[in-house]
Design a protein around this motif. Structure first.
Motif, PDB file in Angstrom:
ATOM      1  N   GLY A  41     -69.011 -13.307  13.631  1.00 60.55           N
ATOM      2  CA  GLY A  41     -68.166 -13.302  12.451  1.00 60.55           C
ATOM      3  C   GLY A  41     -68.049 -14.638  11.743  1.00 60.55           C
ATOM      4  N   ASP A  42     -68.384 -15.745  12.419  1.00 60.44           N
ATOM      5  CA  ASP A  42     -68.275 -17.046  11.765  1.00 60.44           C
ATOM      6  C   ASP A  42     -69.527 -17.426  10.972  1.00 60.44           C
ATOM      7  OD1 ASP A  42     -69.756 -17.282  14.089  1.00 60.44           O
ATOM      8  OD2 ASP A  42     -69.068 -19.301  14.520  1.00 60.44           O
ATOM      9  N   THR A  43     -70.543 -16.596  11.012  1.00 58.65           N
ATOM     10  CA  THR A  43     -71.769 -16.836  10.257  1.00 58.65           C
ATOM     11  C   THR A  43     -71.598 -16.316   8.837  1.00 58.65           C
ATOM     12  OG1 THR A  43     -73.037 -16.529  12.290  1.00 58.65           O
ATOM     13  CG2 THR A  43     -74.261 -16.450  10.223  1.00 58.65           C
ATOM     14  N   PRO A  44     -71.853 -17.158   7.815  1.00 59.00           N
ATOM     15  CA  PRO A  44     -71.690 -16.683   6.437  1.00 59.00           C
ATOM     16  C   PRO A  44     -72.752 -15.645   6.078  1.00 59.00           C
ATOM     17  CG  PRO A  44     -72.582 -18.903   6.450  1.00 59.00           C
ATOM     18  CD  PRO A  44     -72.258 -18.556   7.873  1.00 59.00           C
TER      19      PRO A  44
ATOM     20  N   MET B  53     -78.529  -9.082  10.960  1.00 59.68           N
ATOM     21  CA  MET B  53     -77.922  -8.671  12.203  1.00 59.68           C
ATOM     22  C   MET B  53     -77.058  -9.789  12.813  1.00 59.68           C
ATOM     23  SD  MET B  53     -78.698  -5.534  12.467  1.00 59.68           S
ATOM     24  CE  MET B  53     -78.073  -5.223  14.074  1.00 59.68           C
ATOM     25  N   VAL B  54     -77.491 -11.034  12.674  1.00 61.16           N
ATOM     26  CA  VAL B  54     -76.723 -12.145  13.237  1.00 61.16           C
ATOM     27  C   VAL B  54     -75.340 -12.191  12.602  1.00 61.16           C
ATOM     28  CG1 VAL B  54     -76.601 -14.663  13.456  1.00 61.16           C
ATOM     29  CG2 VAL B  54     -78.760 -13.486  13.823  1.00 61.16           C
ATOM     30  N   TYR B  55     -75.278 -11.968  11.303  1.00 64.09           N
ATOM     31  CA  TYR B  55     -73.998 -11.997  10.607  1.00 64.09           C
ATOM     32  C   TYR B  55     -73.049 -10.959  11.188  1.00 64.09           C
ATOM     33  CZ  TYR B  55     -70.527 -11.131   7.027  1.00 64.09           C
ATOM     34  OH  TYR B  55     -69.349 -10.929   6.365  1.00 64.09           O
ATOM     35  N   LEU B  56     -73.553  -9.805  11.506  1.00 65.00           N
ATOM     36  CA  LEU B  56     -72.708  -8.740  12.049  1.00 65.00           C
ATOM     37  C   LEU B  56     -72.260  -9.041  13.476  1.00 65.00           C
ATOM     38  CD1 LEU B  56     -74.620  -5.639  10.661  1.00 65.00           C
ATOM     39  CD2 LEU B  56     -72.538  -6.683   9.755  1.00 65.00           C
ATOM     40  N   GLU B  57     -73.095  -9.733  14.235  1.00 69.91           N
ATOM     41  CA  GLU B  57     -72.760 -10.043  15.625  1.00 69.91           C
ATOM     42  C   GLU B  57     -71.843 -11.265  15.759  1.00 69.91           C
ATOM     43  OE1 GLU B  57     -76.528 -10.477  17.513  1.00 69.91           O
ATOM     44  OE2 GLU B  57     -77.045  -8.359  17.267  1.00 69.91           O
TER      45      GLU B  57
ATOM     46  N   ALA C  97     -77.622 -23.816   2.602  1.00 67.39           N
ATOM     47  CA  ALA C  97     -78.988 -24.307   2.805  1.00 67.39           C
ATOM     48  C   ALA C  97     -79.698 -24.496   1.465  1.00 67.39           C
ATOM     49  CB  ALA C  97     -79.773 -23.343   3.682  1.00 67.39           C
ATOM     50  N   GLU C  98     -79.536 -23.556   0.556  1.00 66.87           N
ATOM     51  CA  GLU C  98     -80.174 -23.669  -0.751  1.00 66.87           C
ATOM     52  C   GLU C  98     -79.647 -24.872  -1.529  1.00 66.87           C
ATOM     53  OE1 GLU C  98     -80.069 -20.020  -2.946  1.00 66.87           O
ATOM     54  OE2 GLU C  98     -81.124 -18.923  -1.380  1.00 66.87           O
ATOM     55  N   ASN C  99     -78.354 -25.104  -1.490  1.00 69.67           N
ATOM     56  CA  ASN C  99     -77.782 -26.253  -2.193  1.00 69.67           C
ATOM     57  C   ASN C  99     -78.240 -27.567  -1.582  1.00 69.67           C
ATOM     58  OD1 ASN C  99     -76.445 -24.674  -4.061  1.00 69.67           O
ATOM     59  ND2 ASN C  99     -74.562 -24.607  -2.881  1.00 69.67           N
TER      60      ASN C  99
END
Length: 101
Positions: free
Chosen positions: A7-10, A1-5, A16-18
């Motif tokens: 737009g600058d969130t990948p 949901m954060v990604y949809l709210e 984080a994994e890398n």
């Protein structure tokens, strides 16, 4: 949901994994830290190194700078000023060069 709210969130967590991959790979090596205190010290050092990288600081230069300045810190404000997020790469170059290194 954060990604949809926002737009600058990948849409993935690849960054984080890398960032944690070197520690996941080295996890078995930590069994040989010797003591819980040694493990804690290793975790603190790894955290500083990865935070320096995340803030575009070269880890060796940052650690050298940190170990030169740390003995002279007399307050928590001065200590906070040594954290990687409070420094720029050019701070390390100028200050190390000024100390002869």
């Amino acid at each position: 949901m954060v990604y949809l709210e926002h737009g600058d969130t990948p849409p993935d967590n690849n960054l984080a994994e890398n960032a944690i991959r070197p520690f996941v790979v080295g996890r078995k090596n930590w069994l040989f830290s010797g003591t819980p205190e040694g493990t804690q010290a290793s975790a603190c050092l790894y955290s500083l190194i990865e935070t320096a990288k995340a803030n575009n600081l070269e880890p060796y230069k940052y650690l050298r700078y940190l170990f030169e300045k740390l003995p002279f810190v007399s307050s928590e404000i001065e200590l906070a000023g040594l954290l990687p997020m409070n420094l720029q790469p050019e701070d390390l170059v100028l200050k190390i060069a000024a100390t002869g290194g």
